[in-house]
Design a protein around this motif. Structure first.
Motif: not given
Length: 213
Positions: A19-20, A22-23, A26
């Motif tokens: 998650k980290n 991917e974020e 972004k």
């Protein structure tokens, strides 16, 4: 803060790591290869990853990739949790994963590709040098990892010769030869990499403009 070699007992952190990663991509607006929790867990189980923990809280992570029968090694997926950024943790993690890579694969060339100036600086301080993509591994599985990157079309249009990323490599043999000739450590120059990055971006923008016309 502890930065340790990850193992299967750290599998519960795989979701937050993905998650980290991917974020972060972004927020930066740059390309990054996506990884699944299963992939991250596999790296942990093989002892090919390091994790930073503040007590039991996840703080950072990085893992090792091997290519061309372990002739090439990449330290990939470097991520620092937002709560721990701008504290020098990324540099500490890179140092630990670099040392672990050198110990586990002493004869391998360690390389990486990145668009981040901060990562370039850290790599340079570890002994990496800028290289052309032709000097990196020709293992197709490595380049397949770039398919989820937003800039993948640039890589394919240039036949894997160039992209917005900059290639850097630590060659143990060349490093040993260099130490014999000169023990002085050169000072890192931010402007060098900024100029390199600007030149590459300008070339691609001109190419895209010409193709449209």
């Amino acid at each position: 803060m502890r930065i340790i070699i990850a193992n299967k007992s750290h599998a519960s952190y795989a979701e937050i790591i993905c998650k980290n990663i991917e974020e972060s991509a972004k927020v930066r607006g740059t390309g990054i290869a996506r990884r699944t929790p299963e992939y991250i867990i596999n790296k942990m189980e093989k002892g090919n990853a390091v994790i930073a923990l503040d007590g039991e809280k996840f703080a950072g992570f990085c893992y090792i990739e091997t290519w061309s029968h372990e002739k090439y090694v990449a330290n990939s997926g470097l991520i620092v949790h937002p709560d721990y950024r701008h504290q020098g943790l990324a540099k500490d993690i890179k140092q630990v994963i670099f040392d672990h890579s050198r110990k586990k694969y002493p004869h391998a060339k360690i390389f990486g590709i990145t668009t981040g100036l901060a990562v370039m600086k850290i790599n340079y301080e570890l002994g990496y040098q800028p290289v052309t993509f032709s000097e990196l591994t020709d293992d197709e599985s490595f380049w397949k990892g770039c398919q989820t990157c937003k800039n993948y079309d640039v890589l394919t249009r240039t036949d894997h010769k160039m992209c917005l990323c900059t290639g850097m490599m630590y060659d143990p043999e060349k490093k040993a030869e260099s130490k014999k000739k000169n023990n002085k450590v050169s000072k890192f120059n931010d402007k060098t990499f900024q100029r390199l990055k600007h030149i590459k971006q300008t070339l691609f923008y001109k190419k895209e403009k010409a193709e449209k016309e």
